[in-house]
Design an enzyme around this catalytic site. Structure first.
Site: not given
Ligand SMILES: Cc1cc2nc3c(=O)[nH]c(=O)nc-3n(C[C@H](O)[C@H](O)[C@H](O)COP(=O)(O)OP(=O)(O)OC[C@H]3O[C@@H](n4cnc5c(N)ncnc54)[C@H](O)[C@@H]3O)c2cc1C
Length: 392
Positions: A72, A201, A293, A297, A385
């Protein structure tokens, strides 16, 4: 069990880190509390900055992303009956973003890891990180009904916003800065081709709405709703009617409707945990910071943390130098606060204030008009962005 780097969490941050470390010849073990099916189906992000795409390519995990990702070149802002396009390449010197669902990134990384990578244990719940300031930190975890330990040189908490790694930071030297917004997002996934080519948006008196997509056949849409909203109060027909009303612009544009396959309500919040390192325990991704969101980011920040961390651990492994590792928290937090500010500004600019503050309403319109009237202001939005460059 014994490993060099113990990674807690098999989300995008933990999986990408494990992949980059594996390619650098550093052994690690990933503990994920949920099942593979659950992690692969969890609907979340979908907008990738160029730096995130580059990191996945560098990890050898971008074959499907390159084939199926939708590039995009801008977004549309809709307000006060007007539509304005923000063109990223012309405003940023050629940058763009890619639409590719987080679920697909996770599937790609899991497949690679199970095929060629270091151990990835599903159903392995970390209970605590012990002795983080010693030479040999330990992760205590439960797997297949038994309590076990993983002794490491380094532990990385990639366990998201509700994980346990953060709890091992001493309260005297760490702090969480938080802001909760007075609204949430009701998000849907629908089996219908998107009604727009780029993300829209929309800001209006009824509240904010976002039209996004996951593929040419699947739309992702969001509505601003009050905190505490029960998705049960929103039957499909009501959701589509409200979306249509918030996106309404002119006779030429209609919102295509289709079967809704998932609905969720997400509160908007900003959290930053400082510092991101304590002894031999490091945090990456949502474990350290959450952004609303609106700025897309969260996933991108998780990936940029992991890029810095993989580089730092590789440098230590190859040269014995801990220079980059010692700057990990400082380097990441500088970027995190910029993303937190941008996400806050986008959120405040686009959401209707629940108490109907008229002054605030005028401020929002003034901000939007500045962006659409000034190339300089539009370039600032486009640069943030599409992703600020990662400098190490
Ligand atoms: C509705 C929504 C829309 C979004 N849109 C965007 C977007 O457009 N662009 C963007 O950049 N971001 C977006 N985000 C944010 C993005 O999804 C998160 O920032 C991203 O998932 C972060 O990745 P992570 O690996 O840090 O954490 P997570 O994806 O939360 O992964 C953490 C993992 O740790 C595991 N875990 C937790 N506790 C334990 C434990 N005690 N022992 C072992 N495992 C454990 C969990 O099961 C999970 O699999 C959005 C979020 C939401 C909710």
């Amino acid at each position: 069990m014994r490993t060099t780097v113990g990674v807690i969490g098999g989300g995008p941050a933990g999986l990408l880190l494990a992949r980059l470390l594996h390619r650098a010849g550093i052994d690690c073990v990933v503990l994920e509390s949920r099942t593979r099916e659950y992690v692969e189906q969890r609907q979340r992000a979908g907008m990738l900055e160029q730096g995130t795409v580059d990191a996945l390519r560098e990890a050898g995990a971008a074959d499907r992303l390159d084939a199926e990702g939708l590039v995009h070149h801008g977004i549309e802002l809709r307000f006060a009956g007007e539509r304005h396009r923000i063109d990223f390449p012309s405003l940023t010197g050629g940058r763009s973003v890619t639409i590719y669902a987080q679920t697909e990134i996770v599937k790609d990384l899991i497949a690679l890891q199970l095929d060629q990578g270091p151990p990835l244990l599903f159903g392995a719940e970390a209970l605590a990180v012990e002795k983080p300031d010693s030479e040999r930190p330990v992760v205590r975890f439960r797997h297949e009904g038994r309590e076990r330990t993983l002794t490491c040189d380094w532990v990385v908490g990639c366990d998201g916003s509700h994980g346990v790694a953060r709890d091992a930071f001493p309260t005297a030297t760490s702090r969480t800065y938080a802001h909760d917004y007075p609204y949430s997002w009701l998000g849907i996934l629908a089996d219908v081709p998107p009604s727009c080519e780029e993300l829209v948006y929309a800001r209006g008196e009824r509240g904010f709405a976002l039209h996004s997509m996951r593929s040419p056949a699947v739309s992702r849409l969001y509505l601003q709703v009050p905190n505490g909203t029960d998705p049960g109060d929103w039957p499909d027909e009501r959701i589509w009617d409200e979306l249509a009303a918030r996106f309404a612009i002119d006779a030429d544009w209609t919102l295509a409707r289709g079967p809704i396959t998932a609905t969720s309500v997400t509160p908007m919040r900003s959290h930053v945990h400082e510092p991101m390192r304590h002894g031999r325990l490091l945090l990456a991704g949502d474990a350290a910071h959450i952004v609303p969101p609106t700025g897309a980011k969260g996933l991108n920040l998780a990936v940029s943390d992991v890029r810095v961390l993989a580089r730092a651990l590789t440098e230590l492994h190859r040269t014995g130098s801990a220079q980059l590792l010692d700057r990990y928290s400082e380097l990441c937090l500088a970027r995190v606060w910029q993303a937190t500010r941008f996400s806050y500004d986008m959120t405040r600019m686009l959401h209707a204030q629940p108490n109907g503050d008229v002054f605030d309403d005028r401020m929002q319109l003034a901000r939007l008009r500045r962006i659409t009237a000034s190339r300089h202001a539009a370039a600032e939005l486009a640069a943030n962005y599409s992703g600020l460059p990662l400098t190490l």
